[in-house]
Every structure is written in C-alpha cells, then in structure tokens.
Enzyme design. Sequence first.
Site, PDB file in Angstrom:
ATOM      1  N   GLY A  66     -50.132 -20.761  -3.944  1.00  0.00           N
ATOM      2  CA  GLY A  66     -49.738 -20.284  -2.618  1.00  0.00           C
ATOM      3  C   GLY A  66     -48.818 -21.335  -2.040  1.00  0.00           C
ATOM      4  O   GLY A  66     -49.254 -22.446  -1.741  1.00  0.00           O
ATOM      5  N   GLN A  87     -49.867 -25.672  -8.531  1.00  0.00           N
ATOM      6  CA  GLN A  87     -51.065 -26.529  -8.637  1.00  0.00           C
ATOM      7  C   GLN A  87     -50.659 -28.010  -8.590  1.00  0.00           C
ATOM      8  O   GLN A  87     -49.618 -28.326  -8.040  1.00  0.00           O
ATOM      9  CB  GLN A  87     -51.860 -26.205  -9.920  1.00  0.00           C
ATOM     10  CG  GLN A  87     -52.522 -24.824  -9.910  1.00  0.00           C
ATOM     11  CD  GLN A  87     -51.606 -23.677 -10.266  1.00  0.00           C
ATOM     12  OE1 GLN A  87     -50.914 -23.726 -11.248  1.00  0.00           O
ATOM     13  NE2 GLN A  87     -51.592 -22.631  -9.460  1.00  0.00           N
TER      14      GLN A  87
HETATM   15  P1  GDP Z   1     -48.062 -26.010  -1.927  1.00  0.00           P
HETATM   16  O1  GDP Z   1     -49.048 -25.130  -2.602  1.00  0.00           O
HETATM   17  O2  GDP Z   1     -47.971 -27.352  -2.557  1.00  0.00           O
HETATM   18  O3  GDP Z   1     -46.703 -25.367  -1.772  1.00  0.00           O
HETATM   19  O4  GDP Z   1     -48.624 -26.252  -0.456  1.00  0.00           O
HETATM   20  P2  GDP Z   1     -49.224 -25.129   0.535  1.00  0.00           P
HETATM   21  O5  GDP Z   1     -48.096 -24.382   1.129  1.00  0.00           O
HETATM   22  O6  GDP Z   1     -50.305 -24.368  -0.119  1.00  0.00           O
HETATM   23  O7  GDP Z   1     -49.945 -26.058   1.589  1.00  0.00           O
HETATM   24  C1  GDP Z   1     -49.248 -26.987   2.355  1.00  0.00           C
HETATM   25  C2  GDP Z   1     -49.470 -26.657   3.831  1.00  0.00           C
HETATM   26  O8  GDP Z   1     -49.031 -27.708   4.622  1.00  0.00           O
HETATM   27  C3  GDP Z   1     -48.681 -25.443   4.300  1.00  0.00           C
HETATM   28  O9  GDP Z   1     -49.412 -24.780   5.295  1.00  0.00           O
HETATM   29  C4  GDP Z   1     -47.418 -26.073   4.879  1.00  0.00           C
HETATM   30  O10 GDP Z   1     -46.788 -25.249   5.860  1.00  0.00           O
HETATM   31  C5  GDP Z   1     -47.987 -27.306   5.508  1.00  0.00           C
HETATM   32  N1  GDP Z   1     -47.084 -28.456   5.566  1.00  0.00           N
HETATM   33  C6  GDP Z   1     -46.188 -28.896   4.637  1.00  0.00           C
HETATM   34  N2  GDP Z   1     -45.643 -30.068   5.018  1.00  0.00           N
HETATM   35  C7  GDP Z   1     -46.208 -30.381   6.211  1.00  0.00           C
HETATM   36  C8  GDP Z   1     -46.113 -31.497   7.080  1.00  0.00           C
HETATM   37  O11 GDP Z   1     -45.381 -32.457   6.865  1.00  0.00           O
HETATM   38  N3  GDP Z   1     -46.889 -31.473   8.197  1.00  0.00           N
HETATM   39  C9  GDP Z   1     -47.727 -30.447   8.488  1.00  0.00           C
HETATM   40  N4  GDP Z   1     -48.444 -30.510   9.591  1.00  0.00           N
HETATM   41  N5  GDP Z   1     -47.861 -29.392   7.686  1.00  0.00           N
HETATM   42  C10 GDP Z   1     -47.124 -29.361   6.559  1.00  0.00           C
HETATM   43  P1  IMO Z   2     -50.764 -24.375  -5.383  1.00  0.00           P
HETATM   44  O1  IMO Z   2     -49.617 -24.060  -6.316  1.00  0.00           O
HETATM   45  C1  IMO Z   2     -54.885 -25.640  -4.935  1.00  0.00           C
HETATM   46  C2  IMO Z   2     -57.674 -24.440  -8.080  1.00  0.00           C
HETATM   47  C3  IMO Z   2     -58.766 -23.451  -7.732  1.00  0.00           C
HETATM   48  C4  IMO Z   2     -59.837 -23.923  -8.691  1.00  0.00           C
HETATM   49  C5  IMO Z   2     -59.046 -24.300  -9.949  1.00  0.00           C
HETATM   50  C6  IMO Z   2     -58.967 -23.206 -10.988  1.00  0.00           C
HETATM   51  O2  IMO Z   2     -50.757 -23.590  -4.129  1.00  0.00           O
HETATM   52  O3  IMO Z   2     -50.874 -25.851  -5.177  1.00  0.00           O
HETATM   53  P2  IMO Z   2     -57.637 -20.906 -11.152  1.00  0.00           P
HETATM   54  O4  IMO Z   2     -57.653 -19.697 -10.263  1.00  0.00           O
HETATM   55  O5  IMO Z   2     -56.292 -21.511 -11.324  1.00  0.00           O
HETATM   56  O6  IMO Z   2     -58.314 -20.650 -12.460  1.00  0.00           O
HETATM   57  O7  IMO Z   2     -58.568 -21.980 -10.387  1.00  0.00           O
HETATM   58  O8  IMO Z   2     -57.749 -24.599  -9.487  1.00  0.00           O
HETATM   59  N1  IMO Z   2     -56.297 -23.977  -7.779  1.00  0.00           N
HETATM   60  C7  IMO Z   2     -55.557 -24.459  -6.769  1.00  0.00           C
HETATM   61  N2  IMO Z   2     -55.871 -25.346  -5.801  1.00  0.00           N
HETATM   62  N3  IMO Z   2     -53.644 -25.123  -5.013  1.00  0.00           N
HETATM   63  C8  IMO Z   2     -53.308 -24.259  -6.000  1.00  0.00           C
HETATM   64  O9  IMO Z   2     -52.048 -23.839  -6.189  1.00  0.00           O
HETATM   65  C9  IMO Z   2     -54.298 -23.849  -6.915  1.00  0.00           C
HETATM   66  N4  IMO Z   2     -54.319 -23.016  -7.963  1.00  0.00           N
HETATM   67  C10 IMO Z   2     -55.541 -23.105  -8.485  1.00  0.00           C
HETATM   68  O10 IMO Z   2     -59.162 -23.575  -6.390  1.00  0.00           O
HETATM   69  O11 IMO Z   2     -60.437 -25.092  -8.208  1.00  0.00           O
HETATM   70 MG    MG Z   3     -50.705 -23.974  -2.144  1.00  0.00          MG
END
Ligand code: GDP
Ligand code: IMO
Ligand code: MG
Length: 421
Positions: free
Chosen positions: A40, A217
């Site tokens: 995500g 991940q």
């Molecule tokens: P990803 O899976 O590595 O792309 O990260 P996600 O999008 O799942 O989670 C990162 C979260 O942190 C998201 O809700 C972003 O909008 C938020 N985010 C990213 N950079 C910053 C930051 O510098 N400050 C804050 N407060 N939120 C951030």
């Molecule tokens: P992004 O790309 C955080 C975690 C799950 C679980 C383990 C295995 O957004 O960083 P799976 O469904 O892949 O078999 O789950 O990995 N996990 C993540 N945790 N960010 C993710 O993706 C993840 N994708 C899987 O929570 O612990």
């Molecule tokens: Mg994510």
Amino acid sequence: MKRIVVVGTQWGDEGKGKITDFLAQKADVVVRYQGGNNAGHTVVFDGKKHSLHLLPSGILNPKIQNVMANGMVINPKAFVEEIDKIESFNLMISERAHIVLPYHLELDKAYEHFKGNEKIGTTHKGIGPAYTDKAARLGLRVSTFIREDRFKTKLAELIKVKNQELRKLGAPRIDFEDLYNEYIVYAKRMAPYVGDTSLYLNQAIEADKNILFEGAQGVLLCLDHGTYPYVTSSSPTASSVPLNTGIAPWLVDGAIGVTKAYTTRVGEGPMPSEILGDLADHIRKVGNEFGTTTGRPRRIGWLDTVVLRHTKRTSGLSYLAVTLLDVLSGIDELKIAISYDLNGKEIDYIPAEIEDFMACKPNYITMPGWKEDITQVKSFDDLPVAAQNYMNKLNELVGVPLAIFSVGPDRNQTILVKEIF
Ligand code: GDP
Ligand code: IMO
Ligand code: MG
C-alpha cells in the site's frame, strides 16, 4: 545515477510511494519489481491522497511509462479496480508475471488459521500461496491468462489440485465455471497492457532513460534476508531487481533506502526496539500509523540501526531518504538502537534463528528531542539543532549519506539534500 532502486529499509511502509513519486518528477520510467497488492503506497500532491497497491507510483503522471515487472504477482480483480480509478496512464505488464487467483486468498487464510499462535499476520491477499505456486510450477502466468483458450485449459487443470488442497484444509472450494467467467473479463481488461517488459527496459536503458525501480515491503520482510518466517514471499532487496525485471545486475546504478525516522511493523514477528503504551499511541496517532492495505494499527519502535546496517549489507544502499521526521517533534528524548544484547553478548547483526532474534535486547543511545513544528522546513539548515543532530547521528551510525528527508505526507514536504538522478 540513471537507474535507481527505491528500497524499504525496515518492515515496510517507510514512505516508498512518496519518495518514488517525488523522484519520478525526473524519471522516465517507474517499475514495480516484486510483491502484489499486499503493498500500500501513499502518494499525496495538490491536496489529494492516492493509495496504490499494484500500480507503480508513477502511474498518476501521464508522462511516465510505468512497468509491472516479471517478479510481481498480480490479482486481476484488484488490478481492474485500481486502473478504473485513474483517468489516463501509461502501463506495461510483464507477460512473465504471475496471477493471483481466489484460491490463493483462501489458502493464505487457511495457512494462517493452521499456524494459530504462530501466524505471520499476512495481508490475506494470497501472496505467499501465489509465489509458492510459481516455485512449484503450478502458477498461472500473465501470458497464459490473457489467451482465452489456454487460460481455460490451464485453469481447469490447476483448480483440481487446488480444490483438493482447500478441502484438506477445510476451506471453501472454488467453482471453476464461476471463476473462469469472472476472470476472463479481467483478462480482457489486462491484455492491452501486456508485453515483454525485459525487452522494453533494456531498450529504455539503451535510450539512456531515467528509471526508478520501486520496491514494495522492506528488506526485513525479505524471504531470504528478512526475519523468517515472519516475512513476505518475495525479495524487496535492491539485489533482486535484475532477476525480477530481466536486466543485467551491472545496469543498476544504486539504491536509495527509504527509512522512517523511527520504526514500524504490521503483522506478527519480533521487533526488538518496539515501544508499547502511551508513547507508541502518541506516535501512531501523529504519524497516522495505520496500514494502507489492511487498516491495521502499525506497531511502533525506536529507530534501529542494527536493522539499517543489515539492510545496507544485504541489499546495498547508496543513499538514505529519511521520512516522517516531523512525527518526532515534541518527544523529549529519542532513543536509537545501536546494537543488541543476545544472552549477555553484544552483537551487531540479525541472528538467522528467529528464537535468537526474539531474545535480542537493544542497547540504546539517547538523543535530545526538539519541540518545534518542522512541517514547513525547506532545508536541512532550517531544522532545529536537535533534529539536525539526530539526522547526523543516524547517517553516521548507518554509514550511508542522506539524499532526501521528509517532514509531511505531501510531495512538497520533501527536501532534496543531494541530487541523485
Ligand atoms: P510505503 O508503503 O513505503 O509507500 O508507505 P505507506 O504509504 O504505506 O506509509 C507511509 C505513510 O506515511 C503514508 O500515510 C504517507 O502519506 C505518510 N508519510 C510519508 N512521508 C511522510 C512524512 O514525512 N511525514 C508524515 N507525517 N507522513 C508521511
Ligand atoms: P508496503 O509495500 C508493511 C507484511 C504483513 C505480514 C507479512 C507477510 O506497503 O511497504 P504477506 O501478505 O506479504 O504474505 O504478509 O508482511 N507486509 C507488509 N507490511 N508494508 C507492506 O507493504 C507489507 N506487505 C506485507 O503485514 O507481516
Ligand atoms: Mg505501505
């Protein structure tokens, strides 16, 4: 550098989507190389938030060629739902990528149920079973999926085996006709985007294009170098890019490691620097630490530099992009894990045996925090001295220079310290 990997250095959700979107302003191509819709990735610009699961984070920019490479596992239903939300885009999908089918989701749930207290806490998106089928040569590739007659024949074969497995696990059986009739519609929607992405990427490299490889991940969730068995079923490391995209290893120029200014983890498994109680609740609230894919509250921990050095060794990191620094404003003292104590011995690595990793107790240093709101900061020098010291310490302990830091979710809350393209 022309070809850069954006890699998660911790347990995922480090802000890879945000950093990819930011760097994509200078890129021609953005490639997702592994994982599926367990990911995500959040991208925020012009006051709008976009959550991407399968699509690369360059998809919202019509000037970028986006690629879903052979290392991915693609749920066609989720794919169609995701493209239907976007007006115009450029996308190419590898014919060698694998398809996630409903029986993978059922098997994922059934395995988790079977594991009981030792469950992984997966996203229930069928990722593990889809990669298992790939390795067992029981997978369905995109190239077969989009050919109507071949898909039907192949599915008929596969579903027999899968229904036997589901029955043994007490999970619901999948009806062949229903599945085929629903998925053939998705196959037709996917077909126009399918091609040989390795061929395309090699041509793009010859044409000297700027390419971003967007990891999903994080390295600690890597099937080989992560905290097995509490991992995902693919390799998010930068070193997996050549295999998972079909380019030569020496054509990858470097990797930018996206690192939260603290640590989070979703799902089960050890996390030595975990914080519990009020402070964790505070960070979770300020950082909005709830999973983008499952909505689960993320576990919170102090920054762990043993983890980051492990990532540097096993994946390779040329630069760091430190995110969510703003979330730490107002905390009096900040801890950083610098090594672990394992049964009375100080260690600076992640033990392979999960029971040993569970027994690791971090040794911390403590840094003074800062009170100021830093969300409008535009340069490193604008940061309060305590925040500068915290960042300098992080870079020193990891031994990787800083290229970017981020002080809020929006694209314009990203500060480039070093030009990397
Ligand atoms: P990803 O899976 O590595 O792309 O990260 P996600 O999008 O799942 O989670 C990162 C979260 O942190 C998201 O809700 C972003 O909008 C938020 N985010 C990213 N950079 C910053 C930051 O510098 N400050 C804050 N407060 N939120 C951030
Ligand atoms: P992004 O790309 C955080 C975690 C799950 C679980 C383990 C295995 O957004 O960083 P799976 O469904 O892949 O078999 O789950 O990995 N996990 C993540 N945790 N960010 C993710 O993706 C993840 N994708 C899987 O929570 O612990
Ligand atoms: Mg994510």
